[in-house]
Design a protein around this motif. Sequence first.
Motif, PDB file in Angstrom:
ATOM      1  N   THR A  92       0.837  -1.208   0.000  1.00 11.85           N
ATOM      2  CA  THR A  92       0.000   0.000   0.000  1.00 11.85           C
ATOM      3  C   THR A  92       0.871   1.257   0.000  1.00 11.85           C
ATOM      4  OG1 THR A  92      -0.217   0.007   2.415  1.00 11.85           O
ATOM      5  CG2 THR A  92      -1.931  -1.129   1.171  1.00 11.85           C
ATOM      6  N   LYS A  95       2.215   1.604  -3.535  1.00 15.90           N
ATOM      7  CA  LYS A  95       1.169   2.109  -4.442  1.00 15.90           C
ATOM      8  C   LYS A  95       0.993   3.612  -4.269  1.00 15.90           C
ATOM      9  CE  LYS A  95      -1.505  -2.129  -4.952  1.00 15.90           C
ATOM     10  NZ  LYS A  95      -1.689  -3.053  -3.834  1.00 15.90           N
ATOM     11  N   SER A  96       1.026   4.063  -3.030  1.00 15.10           N
ATOM     12  CA  SER A  96       0.869   5.487  -2.770  1.00 15.10           C
ATOM     13  C   SER A  96       2.046   6.283  -3.351  1.00 15.10           C
ATOM     14  CB  SER A  96       0.759   5.723  -1.267  1.00 15.10           C
ATOM     15  OG  SER A  96       0.454   7.055  -1.004  1.00 15.10           O
ATOM     16  N   SER A  98       3.909   5.405  -5.735  1.00 13.54           N
ATOM     17  CA  SER A  98       3.947   5.295  -7.203  1.00 13.54           C
ATOM     18  C   SER A  98       3.244   6.484  -7.851  1.00 13.54           C
ATOM     19  CB  SER A  98       3.312   3.980  -7.661  1.00 13.54           C
ATOM     20  OG  SER A  98       1.905   4.015  -7.522  1.00 13.54           O
ATOM     21  N   GLN A 124       4.271  -7.078  -8.386  1.00 10.38           N
ATOM     22  CA  GLN A 124       3.602  -5.938  -7.751  1.00 10.38           C
ATOM     23  C   GLN A 124       4.538  -4.728  -7.683  1.00 10.38           C
ATOM     24  OE1 GLN A 124       1.231  -6.817  -4.106  1.00 10.38           O
ATOM     25  NE2 GLN A 124       1.756  -8.951  -4.542  1.00 10.38           N
ATOM     26  N   ASP A 127       4.590  -3.113 -10.986  1.00 11.06           N
ATOM     27  CA  ASP A 127       3.322  -2.392 -11.177  1.00 11.06           C
ATOM     28  C   ASP A 127       3.334  -1.040 -10.470  1.00 11.06           C
ATOM     29  OD1 ASP A 127       2.357  -4.454 -12.692  1.00 11.06           O
ATOM     30  OD2 ASP A 127       1.142  -5.352 -11.087  1.00 11.06           O
ATOM     31  N   CYS A 128       4.123  -0.931  -9.396  1.00 11.25           N
ATOM     32  CA  CYS A 128       4.211   0.325  -8.640  1.00 11.25           C
ATOM     33  C   CYS A 128       5.307   1.249  -9.154  1.00 11.25           C
ATOM     34  CB  CYS A 128       4.446   0.031  -7.159  1.00 11.25           C
ATOM     35  SG  CYS A 128       3.041  -0.737  -6.336  1.00 11.25           S
TER      36      CYS A 128
END
Length: 346
Positions: A92, A95-96, A98, A124, A127-128
Amino acid sequence: MNAHSHAPIAAAGAAPLVDPFGRAVSYVRVSVTDRCDFRCVYCMSEHMTFLPRKDLLTLEELDRLCSAFIARGTKKLRITGGEPLVRHDLMTLFKSLSRRLAAGSLEELTLTTNGSQLARFAEQLVDCGVKRVNVSLDTLQSDRFRSLTRTGDLARVLAGLDAALAAGLKVKLNAVALKGVNEDEFVPLVRFAHDRGMDMTFIEVMPLGELDGPARVDQYLPMSEVRARLSDAFTLDEIDYRTGGPARYMQAAETGGRIGFITPMTHNFCESCNRVRVTCTGTLYMCLGQEDAADLRAPLRESADDALLHAAIEAAIRRKPKGHDFIIDRARDAPAVARHMSTTGG
């Protein structure tokens, strides 16, 4: 986690962080945990006491902290540990962050890992927006790997490397040069790395933390000896390649691959230091080799906006020293710095 809930104050006009010696701080290493699934003999005691969870920054606090540094000119973030990938829900945070990459305010988001969880997270990470990872690997021999890490499984790390490469990550291997332990593997490690398109970096052991294993002076091997050993097998050419970190690189003519040398002991690299480290408890170390530090957790928790946090960061950077003074010798039994590497962040 809402990446926009803590917009950095005055982001557009916030002054970049420049230390007293005119060096702009553009690279921050952020530890997200002191925990690790290995107990490497040069890094941790066998029976470590880990921090209580309440002392650790939450993932939201880590996001706020990173965003504050990004607002002040940080272009490269490296997530470290302990072993960062054992932190619950770490993706998480990636992702933030990214979104900062997508917006162009952050140029690079990277990770240092022992590789044990890479098979699970490699795709993953890509992906980020993660493009490169550093993986610590001191030996290619299963039994030696187990004795060095105490708990590690080499096969699992090798599977992690395969997964990282298959996902499109650039991988750099880091090996600590340990006298009488892995000296016979410097050449095989280079060949292993270069055969797979990976860079290989060797690091001098550093005097950090009390250990219950061998004395540092007995483990210490200067990079000049590592280089001499490699020169027997490879033609090493100086190259002008930098990653923003402390390594100095050469190229092996026979493989075309790069070999890095990190020499905190024999030739410190402080004159161009653009880095600071933040521990998982929010302690900012302006220099790996000095005890001076600043508490960023208190300002994070005292205020919903980031004004106190920015003030604390600015005050700390004004105290960034010119360099460190690591020493390993028999006259100094105690480590130069009492904290463990796993506490500071790799």
